[in-house]
Design a protein around this motif. Structure first.
Motif, short mmCIF file in Angstrom:
data_model
loop_
_atom_site.label_atom_id
_atom_site.label_comp_id
_atom_site.label_asym_id
_atom_site.label_seq_id
_atom_site.Cartn_x
_atom_site.Cartn_y
_atom_site.Cartn_z
N TYR A 131 42.15 52.38 36.40
CA TYR A 131 43.70 52.54 35.80
C TYR A 131 44.67 52.86 36.75
N HIS A 132 45.87 51.88 36.37
CA HIS A 132 46.91 51.88 37.35
C HIS A 132 48.08 51.95 36.53
N THR A 133 49.11 52.60 37.23
CA THR A 133 50.40 52.80 36.47
C THR A 133 51.55 52.04 37.47
N THR A 134 52.50 51.42 36.62
CA THR A 134 53.55 50.93 37.43
C THR A 134 54.79 50.90 36.85
N ILE A 135 56.03 50.72 37.56
CA ILE A 135 57.15 50.54 37.05
C ILE A 135 57.84 49.01 37.11
N PRO A 152 40.47 42.74 33.55
CA PRO A 152 41.62 43.61 33.74
C PRO A 152 42.77 42.87 33.49
N GLY A 153 43.70 43.58 33.10
CA GLY A 153 44.97 43.23 32.80
C GLY A 153 46.11 44.53 32.13
N PHE A 169 47.97 49.28 33.29
CA PHE A 169 46.99 48.34 34.09
C PHE A 169 45.61 49.00 33.90
N GLY A 170 44.62 48.06 33.43
CA GLY A 170 43.20 48.78 33.69
C GLY A 170 42.28 47.79 33.23
N ASP A 180 47.61 44.68 45.70
CA ASP A 180 48.14 43.47 45.65
C ASP A 180 47.67 42.58 44.62
N GLU A 181 46.32 42.66 44.17
CA GLU A 181 45.93 42.14 43.05
C GLU A 181 46.20 42.65 41.51
N VAL A 182 46.53 43.83 41.64
CA VAL A 182 47.09 44.53 40.47
C VAL A 182 48.37 44.09 40.14
N ARG A 183 49.11 44.06 41.32
CA ARG A 183 50.55 43.63 41.14
C ARG A 183 50.80 42.27 40.56
N GLU A 184 49.94 41.35 41.34
CA GLU A 184 49.82 39.93 40.86
C GLU A 184 49.63 39.72 39.54
#
Length: 254
Positions: A105-109, A136-137, A154-155, A164-168
């Protein structure tokens, strides 16, 4: 059902309760102020000796190694073997905790132009059963009070991805909004947080075999108790209540 509970549904409908300052860290700052010098920050447990007669916990801190002696122990980290390795696990503890798996699980702004600030974007699979998104997406992009800034969650998947992969993937998901008619250009991830491991799970067969009965039987074993989402739910208010009851009814009186 505990994760997506009635309380969560009410929060989605009516808004979630938060502090007046919108700063979730205030409760932890208050706890730190109350505990004073007993709090060790940026510290890691490196070894432990646990027994019914007491615990000896060796901690590596910015001030050097420190030895903590305690009658009882409460552990709040996700109970995966790699997290609990320094805690002198017994065979029974190891056998139970080894069955856990987790998601990521990832969080972004995200700076996302071309999308109205009153629109929430939910990821849905077009050609998948029940429209479940391809993971994942991104799960969802929520608008913020600042124009063109969205929080993105994201998760999914079984393999942990790099930042870097999550950001992409997040940026690629945002660009797909063009297919829905939004004039999206140059999405940018401004902030990133990794909350993995998240939502610990076991197989349906393990549940049928009594996994959660065995898991809860560890509470109090070797004068050690546990709290956290794996023991209750990913719900802050529910976890505070769970921990309070654990302390008052099991730990303090035990």
């Amino acid at each position: 059902m505990k994760y997506f509970s009635f309380a969560v549904l009410l929060g989605i409908q009516n808004g979630f309760t938060t502090s007046a300052s919108l700063a979730n860290e205030k409760i932890y700052e208050a706890a730190q102020a109350k505990l004073g010098d007993d709090v060790l920050l940026s510290s890691t447990v490196t070894a432990a000796s646990r027994s019914d007669s007491g615990h000896r916990i060796l901690v590596s801190s910015p001030e050097g190694k420190q030895l903590i002696q305690a009658d009882k122990l409460i552990i709040a980290v996700p109970p995966l073997l790699q997290n609990l390795e320094p805690f002198d696990l017994g065979d029974r503890e190891t056998e139970i905790f080894a069955q856990f798996d987790s998601s990521f699980y990832h969080t972004t702004i995200l700076r996302l132009s071309g999308v109205p600030n009153n629109v929430q974007i939910f990821n849905r699979g077009v050609d998948t059963p029940y429209n479940i998104p391809v993971l994942p997406g991104a799960y969802v992009f929520y608008p913020s009070q600042i124009p063109n800034l969205f929080t993105g969650f994201f998760g999914g998947g079984t393999v942990e991805l790099s930042e870097d992969e999550v950001r992409e993937i997040i940026i690629d998901n945002a660009l797909q909004l063009r297919n829905a008619g939004y004039d999206v250009s140059d999405p940018e991830v401004l902030a990133y947080g990794n909350h993995s491991p998240f939502q610990l799970i076991v197989s349906s067969q393990a549940i049928a075999n009594g996994f959660y009965r065995d898991l809860y039987s560890l509470q109090g074993l070797r004068k050690t108790w546990y709290t956290g989402a794996a023991w209750h739910a990913h719900d802050s208010a529910a976890l505070w209540r769970f921990t309070e009851r654990l302390l008052n009814e099991r730990v303090i009186v035990g």
